[in-house]
Design an enzyme around this catalytic site. Structure first.
Site, PDB file in Angstrom:
ATOM      1  N   GLU C  93     -60.284 -44.477  -4.322  1.00 54.53           N
ATOM      2  CA  GLU C  93     -60.220 -45.113  -5.500  1.00 54.53           C
ATOM      3  C   GLU C  93     -60.961 -46.701  -5.206  1.00 54.53           C
ATOM      4  O   GLU C  93     -60.117 -47.556  -4.437  1.00 54.53           O
ATOM      5  CB  GLU C  93     -58.822 -45.325  -6.271  1.00 54.53           C
ATOM      6  N   LYS C 222     -38.513 -35.927  -4.530  1.00 57.64           N
ATOM      7  CA  LYS C 222     -39.870 -35.753  -4.967  1.00 57.64           C
ATOM      8  C   LYS C 222     -39.748 -35.737  -6.719  1.00 57.64           C
ATOM      9  O   LYS C 222     -40.653 -35.182  -7.258  1.00 57.64           O
ATOM     10  CB  LYS C 222     -40.578 -34.522  -4.590  1.00 57.64           C
ATOM     11  N   ASP C 296     -44.828 -37.202   4.048  1.00 59.98           N
ATOM     12  CA  ASP C 296     -44.843 -36.114   3.207  1.00 59.98           C
ATOM     13  C   ASP C 296     -45.208 -37.050   1.777  1.00 59.98           C
ATOM     14  O   ASP C 296     -44.617 -37.564   0.960  1.00 59.98           O
ATOM     15  CB  ASP C 296     -43.470 -35.718   3.145  1.00 59.98           C
ATOM     16  N   HIS C 387     -63.143 -54.755 -10.630  1.00 62.30           N
ATOM     17  CA  HIS C 387     -63.562 -53.435 -10.483  1.00 62.30           C
ATOM     18  C   HIS C 387     -64.905 -53.187 -10.707  1.00 62.30           C
ATOM     19  O   HIS C 387     -65.632 -52.268 -10.042  1.00 62.30           O
ATOM     20  CB  HIS C 387     -62.765 -52.515 -11.383  1.00 62.30           C
TER      21      HIS C 387
END
Lengths: 402, 402, 402, 402
Positions: C93, C222, C296, C387
């Site tokens: 990104e 998660k 993870d 951006h």
């Protein structure tokens, strides 16, 4: 009296024609007094006509008497409500009426609270089962294409309700259809459930879906949920006011800065606890207004979800608002025509048809008063003292006497 | 009567000694009738002693009369409640009493509902500001080390409340301190807010923290929130029963399989709408019981968060339960000693001290009855028909008459 | 190569000894290239030893190459991390590294970010079924009484994990047992699931409960959930800093007031959308750090739940903080010992045992940098321009070149 | 190298033209090795062209190598994806690939997973401040009336994005405008933020509102929230399949009844913990697919919100589905054109324009596979054993070798 097969099970007596005559109510009351050993003289004291209870309650034995106080004046500047109002509150929580009264006076001295209604709808959200994900997708498409027929089927059951939209929300091979209705001045659940049921029968017969359940849980009737914040379950109403610093200081006994700081900190507690929105005590005012005005009080579960906001204006004053995305109110039907409920609605000029949005604006403005007063009590550290004072039943220091 | 500086602002009259004498109540009622043009004869009809309203409400003008019906029999097999009960419901929603009654009868015919209390606490959660993240960490550690002193400071203000725990929840350089109290038979918020405030003053003086606000929003008093599901705000109560297939079929007119299928589908709507937990209509029963029994009805906002569950047993019967992590009840204080509230508590054998857990078990079992009946109506497609029948005021088909 | 009964189903080849030799990885890669027609030269380019993949992945064909950039300097003043750090970010990104870098520089110029670990635990939450509500209540009581034995059963399976607590959360006749473990420097799920399973077998044999499932969904592994905000799933870490007005203006190009105003407004969007907590873009930084450091990465689902806060200090500076109640990190096990993961951990001085809390403090401080930079971009209206600038690949205006 | 005023602050070197040449990347890598003392040979090993990193990352020093395995075959029967696929997973969590593979094989043996896209949109939700509640109401009305002009202003900035809708969500005197865009095959945030910003400038100039912030937090980009469940943030995709009992038993080693019972119980944990929706481990698969396929992995925070459902069919088979209301995918832009990301997309036939919905359907079907396998492991009690087996690096018992 009905006797059960098992003679230990004593059913509440079924009386002739459901038993709404005053003597039948007394008869049933005597029966329960005997069963439980509790005398019920207060329950038996009421002025409303027992025959009027038909359709509102079963197995009546009398009434609950809930203390009723008044708070105001509240200046509301809405599109539907414009004027000075005094609110009836039915409660047994000491200091509550005084607290709301203080906030209302602050708003009134600030020139009043603006109020606006954004959305005015109610919804029923049945769930259909299709045979597969592909069928559910087709079902959703076809339902959209034939919306006019679905609407006709729904509206054939009601003279007041109008079906505005039907949004399909798939979950696997099931589709929740979120029917959105306009219900005019009624709370309207019975009306729109019946209409939705007719629509569902049409859908299963003509469009698809193997079967349906009339409720999926999605509509959030009498439940808090995140989806309420967007609106569509009841009236979405906003009330707000700019309070000059002097009013904040004199009536609320704090400062705009302290109010904003209080909001900024307490929103952290709301975030940490995982609440929907933010509020000081919407449920307190809502419950008190609802009981007084013959509303379906259980709707407080959805109506108390909303957002209170305080911020500084450029000029150093306080801008305060409440946003109530799911405010349920009615001025016809249910308890609105019964004795004290009707009287309290009349007190607000909200009895009968064409008054529901007015009532929503008044309630929103009144809740804003309650949020201001509670917020000020927290911000200034007065909370404990205020409750102590009224708890000990001493005259409030500012009280005029005569 | 008080006159405001601005003569358009007419304050509610401040009467001598707060105005709780019956004639003062009448005088205030006349004043509001004049202001609003609404006659209030029903509001003015009440049997409770107006002096008893002191401490429970301000600016009283009379009462709201809420229709009261009874439902039962309900067999409860709890640790604190053991026997047959008839529940008083104050409501204006037609079919509600009949629906709860049906569920209670089903439970009773199944041998009764078991009920157990797991947690019995209430909480106040002030928020402290420290100068930095490091200071907040130290603050939390020190507060844990000196908990005994903090408890002593809190308990010095109350003869009934006991401080059980104080959990520190940091948010940046702030620390929410979640004080957990045992409040015996009282709802207890006033008591524990006062005690928490004393503890906070001790903490700022002796332990640290630059300042505090007595509420952070974390405690979820009268607000729905995710944290309620774990318990700690009111009584955590569970009620459950195994219903033989025959009872489900005969009384609830559906099957165990249909009930479980209904639950399995409608939980999808709850998940999609973002609700806390799952329930059919906890708020309906809670509100009706609360108004009847003189409870603080606004607590329905937190108490209606919970989980109803239906599952098949190995033998093909239905196991049904409700888990109510935040059930607020009181048998002393507030409206519990007032007229109809006290009478309704007596009807349940729950008037006075030592009865709060019993009341919690009864309410939990009664709510289970309501969930069964609502669930069965959805599962069997009877919902619309049932409301139609009672809405049109026809005798229920199964009704015995005399 | 395995052939299925149905010859259209071509299973991924099962190679000798699971196929972790480099030529076996190449063989499998060739197979998939042939199946799909996609050439995989980049996937096949890697430097890590293919045998090291054993236990970390099955059916390996190579690696994903994720671009890695660095951001810093970041001054951290924690209990475990104290010094200047440069963070590795693996991302595609554009503008992300630059944004985090800006925030880190601001923190460093302000003297650094304090960081503190409050809770350090992980949990597995099996669900037991009992025969009734009463049995579930007894089960919970007995489990509490025999906790020492349960702990012994759990800890017999692990040399590192320690069972801290087991909280019983009833749902009807079921009981969720929330086992809380200390897992030292490992993410630890495999370890504690195995330990919890041993504890469950002991419980069913010796204490009660008819059966159990090892997961109930309660542990929020998660998954985002409201219960995470209290802590107990991973490390609860807080980072904060006071940023002088001059630093806010010069580095972040806005003002403390604008930052606070931005927070005050955007929290309204968070409340309306029903999010857990508040943050600008925790997930961006977390994902980039996790991929870089061999964590993870799927734990970002729980770890990204938290609260960013900005407030004015009495002196008109900015106090900024992040509270991360569920930050999952590991410095041993899983991907932490593999090639680039280990190198990136070494870059932070966090490779191996005794480093997990240090890593948690660094990540928290780094995320604070990202929140400051994102917040400043929103507050100042620079977001789109920033951006655009990096999207168009032009040198940043402040860039020094050499 | 840049030197800060404070010589302890060593900024990352700003290199000529942003420093994307391979030797500049090496130079920066050497610099960070020197600063941190960590050797980075693996980070420095990569095959992608460093100049291609421009626009995707700043301060590049190399890559993270994430192990890549493959799972399949997966038969998908979507509207956009129709065929057999093998999924690339980048992960270091042992047993994950094997688990997904098992679920995919089960789906394939059952004839494949159907998949459908319902909503395809992305959103930016700026917040406007008006002077009062009344002004905010007017603002909302006017914005609706002039939507065509607003759309024109937005679409003038982009050749691909289309503005679909702008919903006004008031909060007091503020209005969140939820701009909904179609972004074709791109993730699209940069594109639509720029377009929304242009629309906002038009609005403030021509329609009203005193000022705005480009983000309100409402859009839930890279955050979990309740509003995601309705759809509108990314692609809303559903995948489902009917699995014959024999497939459940042989491949998943459990029964349809046990799967449904597992779902029925574990949803209780989800409800108690306050999660959004229900899932076994969406985040595991999503993260692995995202890293492999060059997606913006941080979107897992929103994309992992959804609902997995298992139910029995009338014939005693298993119907399984996943509903993913906020699945973010891209086949153009960002990391999709970079080295391994592009290769993995090609492996799925999803490289380039016109492929995003196909990719969404494949991912949804693949996640369904993962849910089946995880669910079966929990239902059958295999979970611990499965992780043990692969953790200990032994060949899976069913493994074919060659």
């Amino acid at each position: 009296m009905a006797e059960s097969a098992d003679d230990r099970i004593r059913l509440v007596p079924r009386l002739k024609n459901q038993g709404y005559r005053r003597e039948q109510v007394a008869q049933r009351r005597s029966w329960i007094e005997k069963q439980t050993g509790a005398a019920l003289p207060h329950v038996g004291t009421f002025s409303i006509d027992s025959e009027d209870l038909r359709g509102n309650i079963e197995n009546p034995v009398g009434v609950a008497q809930v203390p009723l106080g008044i708070a105001g004046p509240l200046r509301v500047r809405g599109e539907h409500a414009d004027g000075i109002f005094y609110l009836p509150l039915a409660t047994t929580e000491g200091a509550l009426v005084r607290s709301y009264e203080r906030g209302m006076v602050a708003l009134t001295r600030a020139g009043g609270a603006e109020a606006r209604v954004y959305v005015d709808a109610n919804r029923v959200s049945p769930i259909f089962t299709c045979s597969s994900v592909a069928q559910a997708h087709d079902f959703s498409r076809r339902l959209g294409e034939r919306f006019d027929e679905v609407r006709a089927a729904a509206e054939a059951t009601t003279s007041h309700g109008r079906l505005i939209a039907a949004e399909c929300l798939p979950v696997g091979r099931k589709v929740i259809v979120d029917f959105s209705f306009f219900t005019a001045d009624a709370q309207g659940m019975n009306m729109i459930v019946k209409a939705a049921d007719a629509a569902c029968r049409f859908i299963v017969e003509k469009i698809g879906g193997e079967r349906y359940l009339i409720f999926s849980g999605y509509n959030s009737e009498k439940r808090a949920s995140g989806s309420l914040l967007r609106g569509g379950k009841g009236k979405k109403v906003v009330a707000g006011a700019e309070l000059p610093r002097a009013v904040v200081e004199r009536v609320l006994r704090t400062t705009p800065e302290a109010m904003v700081e209080m909001w900024n900190q307490t929103v952290l507690g709301h975030l940490t606890t995982g609440s929907f929105g933010y509020n000081g005590h919407f449920a307190n005012g809502l419950t008190a207004f609802y009981i007084a005005c013959g509303q379906d009080t259980a709707n407080v579960a959805n109506a108390a979800v909303g957002i209170t906001h305080f911020e500084l204006t450029g000029g150093g004053d306080l801008y305060a608002s409440v946003t109530l995305p799911s405010l349920t109110v009615a001025t016809v039907g249910g308890g609105t025509q019964l004795g004290t409920g009707r009287e309290c609605l009349r007190m607000l000029g909200c009895d009968g048809t064409g008054k529901a949005r007015k009532l929503a604006e008044i309630f929103a403005a009144a809740l804003l008063g309650g949020e201001l007063s509670m917020g000020a009590a927290i911000a200034s550290g007065q909370f404990v003292a205020a409750h102590e004072s009224l708890g000990r039943n001493r005259p409030a220091p500012e009280g005029d006497e005569k």
